[in-house]
Design a protein around this motif. Structure first.
Motif, short mmCIF file in Angstrom:
data_model
loop_
_atom_site.label_atom_id
_atom_site.label_comp_id
_atom_site.label_asym_id
_atom_site.label_seq_id
_atom_site.Cartn_x
_atom_site.Cartn_y
_atom_site.Cartn_z
N GLU A 174 0.84 -1.20 0.00
CA GLU A 174 0.00 0.00 0.00
C GLU A 174 0.87 1.25 0.00
N VAL A 175 0.41 2.29 -0.67
CA VAL A 175 1.10 3.58 -0.62
C VAL A 175 0.83 4.21 0.75
N MET A 176 1.88 4.36 1.53
CA MET A 176 1.73 4.85 2.90
C MET A 176 1.73 6.38 2.93
N PRO A 177 1.13 6.97 3.97
CA PRO A 177 1.03 8.44 4.05
C PRO A 177 2.38 9.14 3.97
N ASP A 178 3.41 8.58 4.64
CA ASP A 178 4.71 9.26 4.64
C ASP A 178 5.50 9.04 3.35
N TRP A 179 4.91 8.35 2.38
CA TRP A 179 5.52 8.22 1.05
C TRP A 179 5.11 9.37 0.13
#
Length: 305
Positions: A174-179
């Motif tokens: 999953e694309v994480m928020p801090d990415w």
């Protein structure tokens, strides 16, 4: 003016990988930071970009790794504009060791101006094109394509096409928020980070190699090209397919196709030239004959970026 210093820092321990040198994703992270400073020199500073809701970013990256950088190494990045077009600039940057003055890595980017919220492409303002003349730079021989070619990007592949070709699954997540950047889109660092994180699985599935149990030999990338096709946002699901394009006595070229898991559409296509590395001598080594024979059986025709 010509090339200008656009970034200065040092390699941090947490930026290093199992090979003991700075991981490839952080090279792109620092190149993007350098691009932001270069934007200031051409009249696209951060205050204007925020006011307009614009973003200066790359749609195509070519990176050459010339010398490994280990924790504590001081460096700076200098860069300039190699070409100007209304819809994109060709940007050249190089990372230089502060003490030796050796070039450690080079970056060639097709930089574009886009709307931050939608990623809709924009034309560069005439005044920006004019200011770019102050930081003109030629791409030197050590920054040119070598093991890869500067060919027009292929048609975007689909996940179904990748699976039919025999490419293997090397990453899912999953694309994480801090990415993500301030607009919620995944940064260039994490495109490279996904590929980097996939390599141990790639080696495990193609060679039966467990990097956590092998402290004497490893690998290193010599050259990468990334074509950014999609706009992944926080919460999107990604999956990566990888396949071997070519193998020689000393190098192998892998292709990596990144997809949106839900839609099957291409997010990015990439290829990389890599070598085997003696971790004790810190030198490249030839691919053992038996390994080369095994790798040759894995080559998939028609792969590309």
């Amino acid at each position: 003016m010509s090339m200008q210093e656009i970034y200065r820092s040092s390699v941090q321990t947490w930026e290093s990988d199992q090979m003991g040198h700075m991981n490839v994703q952080f090279y792109l992270d620092k190149a993007q930071a350098g691009l932001a400073t270069l934007g200031h020199y051409i009249g696209l500073g951060p205050r204007l970009l925020k006011e307009k809701g614009w973003v200066l970013t790359a749609r195509d990256h070519h990176v050459r790794f010339l010398r490994e950088q280990r924790p504590g190494a001081p460096f700076f990045i200098r860069g300039g504009v190699a070409e100007t077009h209304t819809d994109h600039f060709v940007i050249y940057e190089e990372m230089v060791n502060t003490v030796s003055n050796d070039v450690a890595a080079t970056f060639r980017a097709e930089a574009v101006l886009v709307e931050g919220a939608t990623r809709k492409p924009l034309s560069f303002p005439e005044e920006t094109i004019a200011k770019a003349e102050d930081v003109k730079a030629e791409v030197p021989a050590h920054g040119a394509f070598r093991g890869l070619e500067m060919t027009p990007p292929r048609n975007a592949p689909t996940l179904a096409e990748a699976e039919k070709s025999g490419m293997i699954r090397t990453y899912m997540g999953e694309v994480m928020p801090d990415w993500c950047d301030a607009h919620g889109y995944m940064t260039k660092r994490h495109f490279m980070g996904v590929v980097s994180d996939s390599i141990p699985n790639l080696l495990a599935q193609t060679r039966g190699d467990d990097r956590s149990a092998n402290s004497k030999t490893g690998g290193a990338a010599l050259e990468y090209r990334f074509v950014y096709r999609g706009k992944p946002k926080e919460g999107d699901l990604l999956t990566l397919r990888s396949g071997l394009k070519t193998v020689t006595d000393k190098t192998y070229t892998w292709c990596h196709w990144l997809f949106d898991t839900e839609t099957g559409e291409a997010i990015a296509t990439a290829e990389a030239v890599a070598i085997a590395l003696d971790l004790e001598a810190r030198k490249a080594i030839s691919i053992p004959p038996e390994m080369k024979t095994q790798l040759e059986k894995l080559v998939i025709e028609g792969l590309g970026v």
